[in-house]
Design a protein around this motif. Structure first.
Motif, mmCIF file in Angstrom:
data_model
loop_
_atom_site.group_PDB
_atom_site.id
_atom_site.type_symbol
_atom_site.label_atom_id
_atom_site.label_comp_id
_atom_site.label_asym_id
_atom_site.label_seq_id
_atom_site.Cartn_x
_atom_site.Cartn_y
_atom_site.Cartn_z
ATOM 1 N N MET A 1 0.847 -1.190 0.000
ATOM 2 C CA MET A 1 0.000 0.000 0.000
ATOM 3 C C MET A 1 0.887 1.246 0.000
ATOM 4 O O MET A 1 0.534 2.284 0.530
ATOM 5 N N GLY A 2 2.062 1.097 -0.634
ATOM 6 C CA GLY A 2 3.126 2.090 -0.522
ATOM 7 C C GLY A 2 4.210 1.574 0.391
ATOM 8 O O GLY A 2 5.366 1.978 0.300
ATOM 9 N N ASN A 3 3.840 0.661 1.282
ATOM 10 C CA ASN A 3 4.747 -0.069 2.150
ATOM 11 C C ASN A 3 4.410 -1.550 2.031
ATOM 12 O O ASN A 3 3.253 -1.913 1.806
ATOM 13 N N PRO A 4 5.391 -2.445 2.181
ATOM 14 C CA PRO A 4 5.119 -3.877 2.048
ATOM 15 C C PRO A 4 4.313 -4.425 3.223
ATOM 16 O O PRO A 4 4.531 -4.043 4.377
ATOM 17 N N HIS A 5 3.389 -5.327 2.897
ATOM 18 C CA HIS A 5 2.531 -5.954 3.899
ATOM 19 C C HIS A 5 2.494 -7.457 3.677
ATOM 20 O O HIS A 5 2.320 -7.924 2.552
ATOM 21 N N CYS A 6 2.640 -8.209 4.750
ATOM 22 C CA CYS A 6 2.584 -9.677 4.734
ATOM 23 C C CYS A 6 1.503 -10.101 5.710
ATOM 24 O O CYS A 6 1.577 -9.773 6.899
ATOM 25 N N THR A 7 0.492 -10.833 5.231
ATOM 26 C CA THR A 7 -0.699 -11.124 6.034
ATOM 27 C C THR A 7 -0.885 -12.613 6.240
ATOM 28 O O THR A 7 -1.007 -13.378 5.271
ATOM 29 N N PHE A 8 -0.920 -13.030 7.518
ATOM 30 C CA PHE A 8 -1.204 -14.405 7.902
ATOM 31 C C PHE A 8 -2.651 -14.497 8.395
ATOM 32 O O PHE A 8 -3.100 -13.634 9.173
ATOM 33 N N PHE A 9 -3.363 -15.533 7.987
ATOM 34 C CA PHE A 9 -4.716 -15.791 8.481
ATOM 35 C C PHE A 9 -4.653 -16.957 9.462
ATOM 36 O O PHE A 9 -4.141 -18.031 9.132
ATOM 37 N N VAL A 10 -5.144 -16.709 10.676
ATOM 38 C CA VAL A 10 -4.993 -17.682 11.766
ATOM 39 C C VAL A 10 -6.352 -17.989 12.375
ATOM 40 O O VAL A 10 -7.288 -17.201 12.286
ATOM 41 N N ASP A 11 -6.433 -19.154 12.990
ATOM 42 C CA ASP A 11 -7.686 -19.567 13.628
ATOM 43 C C ASP A 11 -7.875 -18.914 14.990
ATOM 44 O O ASP A 11 -9.004 -18.615 15.392
ATOM 45 N N ASP A 12 -6.771 -18.711 15.732
ATOM 46 C CA ASP A 12 -6.859 -18.174 17.086
ATOM 47 C C ASP A 12 -5.785 -17.104 17.260
ATOM 48 O O ASP A 12 -4.605 -17.425 17.459
ATOM 49 N N LEU A 13 -6.191 -15.864 17.173
ATOM 50 C CA LEU A 13 -5.240 -14.759 17.260
ATOM 51 C C LEU A 13 -4.543 -14.718 18.617
ATOM 52 O O LEU A 13 -3.368 -14.350 18.703
ATOM 53 N N ALA A 14 -5.248 -15.111 19.657
ATOM 54 C CA ALA A 14 -4.675 -15.066 21.005
ATOM 55 C C ALA A 14 -3.505 -16.024 21.163
ATOM 56 O O ALA A 14 -2.683 -15.861 22.071
ATOM 57 N N ALA A 15 -3.405 -17.016 20.288
ATOM 58 C CA ALA A 15 -2.333 -18.004 20.393
ATOM 59 C C ALA A 15 -1.048 -17.551 19.715
ATOM 60 O O ALA A 15 -0.029 -18.237 19.797
ATOM 61 N N ILE A 16 -1.065 -16.389 19.030
ATOM 62 C CA ILE A 16 0.092 -15.911 18.286
ATOM 63 C C ILE A 16 0.929 -14.971 19.146
ATOM 64 O O ILE A 16 0.418 -13.980 19.677
ATOM 65 N N ASP A 17 2.199 -15.292 19.291
ATOM 66 C CA ASP A 17 3.137 -14.404 19.994
ATOM 67 C C ASP A 17 3.696 -13.421 18.966
ATOM 68 O O ASP A 17 4.722 -13.684 18.319
ATOM 69 N N VAL A 18 3.002 -12.292 18.808
ATOM 70 C CA VAL A 18 3.358 -11.331 17.767
ATOM 71 C C VAL A 18 4.777 -10.809 17.956
ATOM 72 O O VAL A 18 5.531 -10.644 16.985
#
Length: 270
Positions: A148-165
């Motif tokens: 969008m002018g900057n690079p973006h990488c998007t993961f789709f996950v079942d449980d966001l709370a389980a992801i250690d961002v």
């Protein structure tokens, strides 16, 4: 030099605006780093510098708090639009960024929308290190990518709370697949018109929200067939609306809130 600033936020995505119209040149990256320090400076996710422009109300230059430049910031663009529309008593305005001319409009309450332009989907434009299908990258989790002018990488996950961002995000940001690094999104689809989003931001860490990242995440979901054309994006700091018809520009809408204004101490500018 006297440096005045305005601090604002959009669903917790905080930014600083510096008006340099009538002045020469943007700010130096070292000064931006000092201002971006949340303990010794002002602190922000992004800084927007307003410069004179012949074909728009202002030209915007954006910075991350680590002193690196970026081409797009949906939150700060809407914040500048809010300020300038208030000054002029108008309900729409055109601003120039490295993404081109962006049209912003006043909505209900404190809402401001901006057409962020068409997403860039070709591997060269994101950019990636080599030719790949940008809708399914060869990384664990099979993310999508766009710019969008900057690079973006998007993961789709079942449980966001389980992801250690904080653990996963930096490794993806610096992956060799992204020669200019990348923003990293983790998305849980609530329904076809509603997602929950957490972000690792290139050059900034974990923000409460991000306008351009919200756009990038929705573009990825629409390309995957997971989302409709109008989506509520729920970030840690609040919600924004993103609309993309799959062809034209991506429209970002949400509230922007002034926080305070001030003057940077002279010794900070040395």
């Amino acid at each position: 030099m006297v440096l005045h600033f305005q601090k604002m936020h959009a669903h917790g995505d905080d930014f600083v605006i510096v008006d340099r119209r009538g002045e020469t040149g943007p700010l130096a990256s070292e000064l931006v780093r000092r201002l971006g320090d949340r303990n010794r400076g002002i602190g922000f996710n992004q800084l927007a510098v307003m410069l004179d422009c012949d074909d728009a109300a202002a030209r915007l230059v954006f910075w991350n708090p680590d002193g690196t430049a970026l081409d797009a910031c949906g939150s700060a663009t809407r914040g500048v639009a809010d300020m300038l529309m208030n000054e002029a008593g108008i309900s729409s305005i055109v601003l120039r960024t490295n993404r081109g001319l962006l049209t912003c409009r006043r909505g209900a309450g404190r809402a401001v929308s901006v057409d962020m332009g068409k997403p860039l989907l070709d591997w060269r434009d994101i950019p990636l290190a080599r030719e790949l299908d940008t809708n399914m990258l060869p990384l664990a989790g099979g993310p999508t990518a766009c710019s969008m002018g900057n690079p973006h990488c998007t993961f789709f996950v079942d449980d966001l709370a389980a992801i250690d961002v904080a653990a996963v995000g930096p490794a993806i940001e610096a992956d060799p697949l992204f020669p200019r690094r990348t923003n990293v999104h983790f998305v849980q689809v609530i329904d076809r018109g509603h997602i929950r989003l957490r972000i690792w931001e290139r050059g900034g860490g974990i923000p409460l929200g991000s306008g351009s990242c919200s756009c990038g995440a929705v573009v990825g979901g629409i390309r995957r067939g997971l989302l409709d054309h109008a989506v509520e994006v729920e970030c840690d700091g609040g919600t924004v609306e993103v609309h993309w018809d799959g062809i034209g520009g991506v429209v970002l809408t949400g509230a922007v809130e002034p926080v305070y204004s001030g003057t940077v101490a002279a010794h900070m500018l040395d």
